[in-house]
Design an enzyme around this catalytic site. Structure first.
Site, PDB file in Angstrom:
ATOM      1  N   GLY A   1     -49.033  42.943 134.090  1.00 36.74           N
ATOM      2  CA  GLY A   1     -49.238  41.583 133.623  1.00 36.74           C
ATOM      3  C   GLY A   1     -48.943  41.394 132.146  1.00 36.74           C
ATOM      4  O   GLY A   1     -48.692  42.354 131.398  1.00 36.74           O
ATOM      5  N   ASP A   5     -55.231  48.930 144.182  1.00 31.87           N
ATOM      6  CA  ASP A   5     -55.652  47.675 144.807  1.00 31.87           C
ATOM      7  C   ASP A   5     -57.118  47.448 144.459  1.00 31.87           C
ATOM      8  O   ASP A   5     -58.001  48.113 145.003  1.00 31.87           O
ATOM      9  CB  ASP A   5     -55.459  47.762 146.323  1.00 31.87           C
ATOM     10  N   ALA A   8     -55.869  40.072 137.877  1.00 33.60           N
ATOM     11  CA  ALA A   8     -56.418  38.745 138.177  1.00 33.60           C
ATOM     12  C   ALA A   8     -55.446  37.939 139.020  1.00 33.60           C
ATOM     13  O   ALA A   8     -54.227  38.119 138.940  1.00 33.60           O
ATOM     14  CB  ALA A   8     -56.710  37.982 136.883  1.00 33.60           C
ATOM     15  N   TRP A   9     -56.012  37.083 139.840  1.00 38.01           N
ATOM     16  CA  TRP A   9     -55.257  36.019 140.499  1.00 38.01           C
ATOM     17  C   TRP A   9     -55.236  34.862 139.512  1.00 38.01           C
ATOM     18  O   TRP A   9     -56.253  34.248 139.232  1.00 38.01           O
ATOM     19  CB  TRP A   9     -55.944  35.614 141.802  1.00 38.01           C
ATOM     20  N   ASP A  20     -61.520  30.282 130.164  1.00 30.36           N
ATOM     21  CA  ASP A  20     -62.170  29.019 129.821  1.00 30.36           C
ATOM     22  C   ASP A  20     -62.473  28.175 131.047  1.00 30.36           C
ATOM     23  O   ASP A  20     -63.304  27.261 130.987  1.00 30.36           O
ATOM     24  CB  ASP A  20     -61.274  28.221 128.879  1.00 30.36           C
ATOM     25  N   TYR A  33     -60.056  28.539 141.072  1.00 30.85           N
ATOM     26  CA  TYR A  33     -59.806  29.631 140.130  1.00 30.85           C
ATOM     27  C   TYR A  33     -61.017  29.854 139.234  1.00 30.85           C
ATOM     28  O   TYR A  33     -61.474  30.985 139.050  1.00 30.85           O
ATOM     29  CB  TYR A  33     -58.575  29.307 139.291  1.00 30.85           C
TER      30      TYR A  33
END
Length: 290
Positions: free
Chosen positions: A18, A44, A66-67, A108, A131
């Site tokens: 990422g 995973d 993270a998604w 946030d 989310y």
């Protein structure tokens, strides 16, 4: 497994493919730590047994997995929950068992976005999106399962290691004479290199465990950020026209106010990230990928 401050640590970084990890892994190595970067194909986080095995032998875990597909989470909250909440819980449980510390990257979006002053770390959370709910659940899991942990909430990230708003604005500047950008959301654009530096400094200083806010200082709107990008490229910022969040009609509600307080860092003697505008200029001046 409790090394003293300043000692070299064995650090596991999840979500290693990422944008944040792109800057965090070399920053940790430059600080003298031994880093194991594991991406989605290597670990995973939704698999508890994989987490137990992956964390074993490490002193510190930094969870960047993270998604982050905010709109997609509205129709697949279970998928987002599996990564953002269950994954965080698995890593927290594994870290506690290995007597390792944990840094959890949060957002946030755990707040309602309706404030008019910077959110302190202890402001009640009230996420409005799937989310946000899944990231809030991840915070709860980390605090419950791994007391020796720091949660760092961040926002409006951009950097060399992935697609982001700043890169999009640069591309659109070449493709369009004018463009419209949301002007009713206020936040703190944060360079991943600055956030990586903050993580390194926090780990070195080891303040009391708990929640801190890792965002740049100052504030602007998305339009203001786009105009700053144009200005840094010597382009007319008035080519960026304002629009509203409602006009976009996106599935997930966005916080209209994403300004986070840095008081907890200051109380701990840790300097917050500097001004967002200066960092945008430094990023654009020094990034070949920009």
């Amino acid at each position: 497994m409790s090394p003293l401050p300043g000692d070299s640590l064995r650090v596991l970084v999840t979500g290693a493919s990422g944008m944040l990890a792109y800057d965090l892994v070399p920053a940790l190595r430059a600080a003298g730590h031994v880093v194991t970067p594991l991406g989605r194909g290597d670990l995973d986080v939704t698999d508890a047994s994989e987490c137990l095995a992956g964390v074993e032998g490490h002193d510190l875990v930094v969870n960047c997995a993270a998604w982050t597909a905010v709109d997609a989470a509205e129709t697949d909250e279970a998928g987002a929950f599996a990564v953002n909440a269950v994954g965080a819980a698995n890593l927290a449980r594994a870290a506690a068992r290995a007597k390792a510390r944990l840094v959890q990257i949060s957002t946030d979006y755990v707040f309602d976005g309706n404030a008019s002053a910077p959110y302190p770390v202890d402001h009640p959370i009230a996420p409005r999106s799937a989310y946000g709910r899944t990231k809030a659940a991840g915070e709860w899991a980390v605090q419950a399962l791994c007391p020796e942990s720091w949660i760092i909430r961040t926002a409006w990230l951009y950097g060399a290691g992935g697609g982001n708003f700043v890169k999009t604005m640069l591309r659109l500047a070449d493709e369009r004479d004018t463009l419209t950008v949301v002007d009713d959301q206020v936040g703190q654009p944060t360079w991943t290199r600055d956030l990586a530096d903050l993580v390194v400094r926090l780990v070195a200083d080891q303040p009391a465990y708990g929640v801190h806010h890792g965002t740049a200082s100052g504030r602007t709107t998305w339009r203001g950020l786009a105009q700053a990008v144009f200005e840094e490229r010597g382009l007319d910022p008035e080519r960026v026209q304002p629009t509203t969040s409602a006009a976009l009609g996106l599935p997930a509600p966005r916080p209209s106010w994403s300004v986070l307080s840095h008081d907890s860092l200051e109380r701990a003697g840790i300097a917050p990230i500097g001004d967002w505008r200066a960092s945008v200029a430094a990023y654009l001046a020094g990034s070949a990928t920009a």
